[in-house]
Design an enzyme around this catalytic site. Sequence first.
Site, PDB file in Angstrom:
ATOM      1  N   LYS A  19      -0.156  -7.355  13.035  1.00  0.00           N
ATOM      2  CA  LYS A  19      -1.187  -6.454  12.505  1.00  0.00           C
ATOM      3  C   LYS A  19      -2.500  -6.768  13.211  1.00  0.00           C
ATOM      4  O   LYS A  19      -2.981  -7.896  13.166  1.00  0.00           O
ATOM      5  CB  LYS A  19      -1.321  -6.635  10.993  1.00  0.00           C
ATOM      6  CG  LYS A  19      -2.246  -5.628  10.325  1.00  0.00           C
ATOM      7  CD  LYS A  19      -2.223  -5.765   8.801  1.00  0.00           C
ATOM      8  CE  LYS A  19      -3.131  -4.746   8.122  1.00  0.00           C
ATOM      9  NZ  LYS A  19      -3.125  -4.864   6.634  1.00  0.00           N
ATOM     10  N   TYR A  21      -8.168   0.409  -3.285  1.00  0.00           N
ATOM     11  CA  TYR A  21      -7.117   1.021  -4.126  1.00  0.00           C
ATOM     12  C   TYR A  21      -6.264  -0.107  -4.725  1.00  0.00           C
ATOM     13  O   TYR A  21      -6.478  -1.286  -4.445  1.00  0.00           O
ATOM     14  CB  TYR A  21      -6.238   1.946  -3.284  1.00  0.00           C
ATOM     15  CG  TYR A  21      -5.703   1.269  -2.053  1.00  0.00           C
ATOM     16  CD1 TYR A  21      -6.377   1.380  -0.831  1.00  0.00           C
ATOM     17  CD2 TYR A  21      -4.574   0.462  -2.091  1.00  0.00           C
ATOM     18  CE1 TYR A  21      -5.926   0.719   0.298  1.00  0.00           C
ATOM     19  CE2 TYR A  21      -4.123  -0.203  -0.973  1.00  0.00           C
ATOM     20  CZ  TYR A  21      -4.806  -0.069   0.224  1.00  0.00           C
ATOM     21  OH  TYR A  21      -4.364  -0.741   1.341  1.00  0.00           O
ATOM     22  N   THR A  44       0.822  -1.218   0.000  1.00  0.00           N
ATOM     23  CA  THR A  44       0.000   0.000   0.000  1.00  0.00           C
ATOM     24  C   THR A  44       0.843   1.251   0.000  1.00  0.00           C
ATOM     25  O   THR A  44       0.471   2.273  -0.573  1.00  0.00           O
ATOM     26  CB  THR A  44      -0.926  -0.018   1.230  1.00  0.00           C
ATOM     27  OG1 THR A  44      -1.856  -1.081   1.063  1.00  0.00           O
ATOM     28  CG2 THR A  44      -1.674   1.279   1.406  1.00  0.00           C
ATOM     29  N   THR A  88       1.457  -4.328   4.203  1.00  0.00           N
ATOM     30  CA  THR A  88       1.286  -4.570   5.643  1.00  0.00           C
ATOM     31  C   THR A  88       0.707  -5.955   5.936  1.00  0.00           C
ATOM     32  O   THR A  88       0.818  -6.437   7.047  1.00  0.00           O
ATOM     33  CB  THR A  88       0.352  -3.518   6.258  1.00  0.00           C
ATOM     34  OG1 THR A  88      -0.921  -3.594   5.614  1.00  0.00           O
ATOM     35  CG2 THR A  88       0.952  -2.133   6.123  1.00  0.00           C
ATOM     36  N   ASP A  89       0.109  -6.607   4.941  1.00  0.00           N
ATOM     37  CA  ASP A  89      -0.567  -7.877   5.230  1.00  0.00           C
ATOM     38  C   ASP A  89       0.385  -8.952   5.733  1.00  0.00           C
ATOM     39  O   ASP A  89       0.020  -9.725   6.616  1.00  0.00           O
ATOM     40  CB  ASP A  89      -1.293  -8.391   3.973  1.00  0.00           C
ATOM     41  CG  ASP A  89      -2.532  -7.561   3.661  1.00  0.00           C
ATOM     42  OD1 ASP A  89      -3.190  -7.822   2.639  1.00  0.00           O
ATOM     43  OD2 ASP A  89      -2.816  -6.634   4.441  1.00  0.00           O
ATOM     44  N   GLU A 105      -2.427 -28.310  27.626  1.00  0.00           N
ATOM     45  CA  GLU A 105      -3.673 -28.850  27.051  1.00  0.00           C
ATOM     46  C   GLU A 105      -3.444 -30.141  26.266  1.00  0.00           C
ATOM     47  O   GLU A 105      -4.356 -30.689  25.669  1.00  0.00           O
ATOM     48  CB  GLU A 105      -4.290 -27.795  26.124  1.00  0.00           C
ATOM     49  CG  GLU A 105      -4.941 -26.635  26.858  1.00  0.00           C
ATOM     50  CD  GLU A 105      -6.166 -27.063  27.647  1.00  0.00           C
ATOM     51  OE1 GLU A 105      -6.464 -26.413  28.666  1.00  0.00           O
ATOM     52  OE2 GLU A 105      -6.810 -28.056  27.258  1.00  0.00           O
ATOM     53  N   SER A 108       1.496  -7.707  -0.669  1.00  0.00           N
ATOM     54  CA  SER A 108       2.259  -8.647   0.174  1.00  0.00           C
ATOM     55  C   SER A 108       1.530  -9.942   0.510  1.00  0.00           C
ATOM     56  O   SER A 108       2.155 -10.873   1.029  1.00  0.00           O
ATOM     57  CB  SER A 108       2.718  -7.960   1.454  1.00  0.00           C
ATOM     58  OG  SER A 108       1.661  -7.826   2.382  1.00  0.00           O
TER      59      SER A 108
HETATM   60  N1  DGL Z   1      -2.585  -5.899  -0.369  1.00  0.00           N
HETATM   61  C1  DGL Z   1      -2.097  -5.457   0.913  1.00  0.00           C
HETATM   62  C2  DGL Z   1      -0.572  -5.661   1.004  1.00  0.00           C
HETATM   63  O1  DGL Z   1       0.114  -5.428   0.002  1.00  0.00           O
HETATM   64  C3  DGL Z   1      -2.402  -4.031   1.150  1.00  0.00           C
HETATM   65  C4  DGL Z   1      -2.217  -3.680   2.580  1.00  0.00           C
HETATM   66  C5  DGL Z   1      -1.047  -2.755   2.812  1.00  0.00           C
HETATM   67  O2  DGL Z   1       0.051  -2.859   2.218  1.00  0.00           O
HETATM   68  O3  DGL Z   1      -1.225  -1.932   3.715  1.00  0.00           O
HETATM   69  O4  DGL Z   1      -0.098  -6.036   2.085  1.00  0.00           O
END
Ligand code: DGL
Length: 361
Positions: free
Chosen positions: A197, A58, A44, A124-125, A318, A91
């Site tokens: 995250k 986006y 992103t 971020t993913d 467990e 990602s």
């Molecule tokens: N498709 C997600 C990624 O590339 C978008 C999220 C992001 O980068 O914040 O991880």
Amino acid sequence: MTHQPTRRSMMALFGFMLFVAGAAQAEAPPARLANVTILATGGTIAGTGATSTTTVGYTAATVGVQALIKAVPELAKVAHVSGEQVFQIASENMDNEHWLTLAKRVNVLLAQSNVDGIVITHGTDTLEETAYFLDLVVKSRKPVVLVGAMRPSTALSADGPINLYNAVLLAASQEAVGKGVLVAMNDQIQAARDITKTNTSTLDAFRTPELGMLGYIQGSRPFFYRQSTRKHTIDTEFDVSALTALPQVDIVYGYANVGPVALDAFVAAGAKGIIHAGVGDGSLADKVLPALKAARAKGVLIVRASRVGQGILARNGEAKDDELDFVVADTLNAQKARILLMLALTRTGSSKEIQRMFYTY
Ligand code: DGL
């Protein structure tokens, strides 16, 4: 009689003092700006939307590394920056081959005397996963800082530029040396091992619940208040330099009414390790336990983790781990336990040795 200095002698003394100060200034070399290389992978932070208010829906991974650098001219005040476009992907598409390529490039660059630190721009993913993988395989004390954005570059109040500025100044800092791979998001400094995250879209999505972040970036300076107690980077036993692939490790998720279908499919497909992200403290449903035992009997390494996300996964809590010959994930979440198990399996198949690694890294 006391001697009164004349105006001429006072002027001479003042002139001499100015000369000495100037000479000292001339001798002291200007503080050299650190050389920081930005490795861009997409996400992103490199994303674009149709309008300035498009913060979801986006396109990620469309803006190149030179444009990212050009958009933040202030970077030149904190480091000598160069950029490389290693990948250009969202990602969720990051895979083991991307990780090996990235890690090898990072280690080659950090071995160069003209590279003082590295920033990796990333979606971020899976940012937390790439960060932990690098935390285990980077062979340098020099700073490596991952950074992303929750809003695309075209959005109102996009967070990418300030996150990138903060990441570069952190990577250029002496304070970040030897701290392991770091993440700079939302004015905070976090450790690769424990960050995760926690929100699908908000600016404060990245947290280190319970164990806590390491510090802040404020006024163009990093402030550390803690550091990880777990081994990382040069202190790990993992070396990917000669690897062209990583062992297949998959994750099965626990939930009410779960059965062994997913687990059996992963084992049939050749998984060398399974992370069982169980409910609660890693509980194993009666319907799944026989399939886990059968997988272990075939030599598949089983790690008990939890879907909960916080807390210690207690050995022999467990489940009878000693009797079952299972490993427990300690405080690693399932996606990070998968990374450590993959690297562990490049070194050994011993469950006892692998359990040691989960208590070490
Ligand atoms: N498709 C997600 C990624 O590339 C978008 C999220 C992001 O980068 O914040 O991880």
